[in-house]
Write an enzyme that holds these catalytic residues in place. Structure first.
Site, PDB file in Angstrom:
ATOM      1  CB  SER A 143      -7.811 -10.066   0.252  1.00  0.00           C
ATOM      2  OG  SER A 143      -6.620  -9.492   0.722  1.00  0.00           O
ATOM      3  N   PRO A 176      -0.444 -11.225   1.041  1.00  0.00           N
ATOM      4  CG  PRO A 176       1.401 -11.222   2.474  1.00  0.00           C
ATOM      5  CD  PRO A 176       0.474 -12.146   1.735  1.00  0.00           C
ATOM      6  CE  LYS A 218      13.292  -9.745   8.514  1.00  0.00           C
ATOM      7  NZ  LYS A 218      13.893  -8.610   9.245  1.00  0.00           N
TER       8      LYS A 218
END
Length: 448
Positions: A117, A142, A157
């Site tokens: 991550s 994310p 987005k």
């Protein structure tokens, strides 16, 4: 005929000659030794990111990078072993790496560990990216923590922003932007071999010394497109350690420690409220609760978990007031266990509350809260036997005739008393009120 100098001039001349010769010998020796002494070994500052990426670890890493720049180290070795963490803290670390005048070597180590991550971004951002055998990286999609469904547009987005960020870093470092983006969009993970073959990293090395040997004398390109030559042969590693404050804050930022502190804080404050004046439980409870709130502030909180824990505490209180043969208490235990397990909204296993921690906190907390509250309620229901209130309903004996005033004997004492009628001496009386130092009494039923 030879001329002799006076004795007063012979000895000083000899001393001066000897001094000059000694100075010449010392100078020659220093001249021979100085090249070896001037050659100092290069220093590599080692910063160890072995935790979740969060504000405390971000502060530690950025301060370690600043220290290396201050002492003009030859390089910084940033060892990574992290499941990921907060994006804001990750960006702070990457900004420090990019701005560093000293080259930063990001190194996933030791074997068996990972840089997942947020750790994937940090690995890619290094001037040199290296992995130890048996490590992995990637899985950097994310995740919006502690928030409801944002909708498809907002999720896109966030994903596009994360993908663009990793592409920009990989491109400036000359790494595989396509594969780096797949690690974000598709949450792909890569072994050290896959990372090297895919040009995500620069090398695989068993130890820091292997890195130093391989890259000593090589020229690398920096983030600002400048170049620098690495001098790492025989480098001395200077470990940069966390301060006591940072170690303490990093420890309480562990979700399990934070949960224990929160439970202890609630319990101590509860004891203080039900037993006013004890002071110590109130002080300890306040400190524990503040530390827990600080830790939870740095963690992604699921408010459904918070609500379940509040419901559990309410059920414990109701169980103490209206015994339900354990049904309400059992419901509270279930609610608290489930609430604690989902309290930290993170996909990372290392950033969640363990079941063992949840059970070891919930059961004692439930038992103590119910028992303490039952004792407190029982003491409140118990008749007061001291002071003016304790005199009410007490039964005594008339020492004199009450017509209507006189004296009575009650609680081992003789009191002035009065009544509305007439009570003969020796009759039993009951106290109905206290007016200063006079008792208002009435005859006890059954007096003859």
């Amino acid at each position: 005929m030879s001329r002799r100098w006076p004795n007063s001039f012979q000895i000083p001349g000899f001393v001066r000659a000897t001094s000059r010769m000694g100075a010449l010998i010392i100078f020659c020796l220093l001249g021979i030794a100085s090249p070896g002494r001037a050659e100092s070994r290069p220093v590599v500052v080692e910063v160890n990111l072995d935790d979740v990426v969060q504000p405390v670890t971000s502060e530690y890493v950025t301060r370690g990078i600043a220290y290396a720049n201050q002492i003009h180290a030859s390089a910084i070795l940033l060892e990574l072993s992290t499941p990921g963490g907060l994006e804001s803290s990750m960006r702070e670390i990457i900004s420090a790496i990019v701005a560093s005048r000293v080259p930063v070597i990001t190194y996933v180590a030791p074997s068996g560990h990972r840089a997942a991550s947020a750790g994937f971004y940090i690995l890619i951002s290094g001037d040199l990216a290296v992995m130890a055998p048996g490590t992995n990286t990637g899985a950097a999609h994310p995740v919006v923590l502690g928030s409801p469904d944002l909708g498809k547009t907002m999720e896109e987005k966030i994903e596009n922003d994360a993908a663009a960020y990793i592409r920009s870093i990989a491109d400036k470092r000359g790494r595989n932007t396509k594969l780096a983006e797949e690690g974000v969009r598709q949450s792909k993970s890569f072994t050290e071999s896959e990372s090297l073959n895919g040009k995500l990293i620069d090398a695989i090395a068993n130890s820091p010394d292997a890195i130093f040997s391989q890259y000593d004398g090589k020229t690398i390109k920096r983030f600002d497109d400048s170049t620098t030559t690495l001098h790492l042969a025989g480098a001395v590693i200077d470990p940069y350690l966390m301060t006591t404050r940072e170690r303490f804050l990093s420890t309480i930022a562990d979700p399990n420690i934070a949960f224990i502190l929160g439970a202890l804080g609630v319990l101590c404050l509860y004891i203080e409220f039900t037993h006013p004046g004890m002071v110590a439980p109130g002080v300890v409870g306040a400190i524990c609760l503040v530390l827990a709130l600080f830790a939870f502030h740095m963690l992604p909180i699921n408010y459904a978990g918070v609500l379940l824990i509040v419901v559990a505490l309410a059920l414990f209180v109701i169980e103490a007031k209206t015994p339900s043969h354990g049904v309400l208490a059992a419901g509270g235990v279930v609610a608290m266990v489930i609430g604690s397990l989902i309290l930290i909204d993170s996909p990372m296993p290392g950033a969640r509350i363990r079941l063992a921690t949840s059970l070891s906190v919930t059961f004692p907390l439930a038992v103590i809260l119910v028992i303490i509250l039952r004792f407190a309620l029982a003491s409140r229901r118990r008749k007061i036997v001291t002071g003016e209130v304790g005199m009410i309903d007490s039964v005594g004996t008339a020492q004199t005739d009450l017509e209507p005033a006189g004296r009575i004997f009650v609680h081992g004492e003789i009191w002035e008393a009065r009544t509305t009628g007439k009570i003969p001496k020796g009759a039993r009386v009951r106290v109905r009120a206290v007016e200063g130092l006079t008792l208002v009494v009435e005859p006890v039923s059954g007096n003859h």
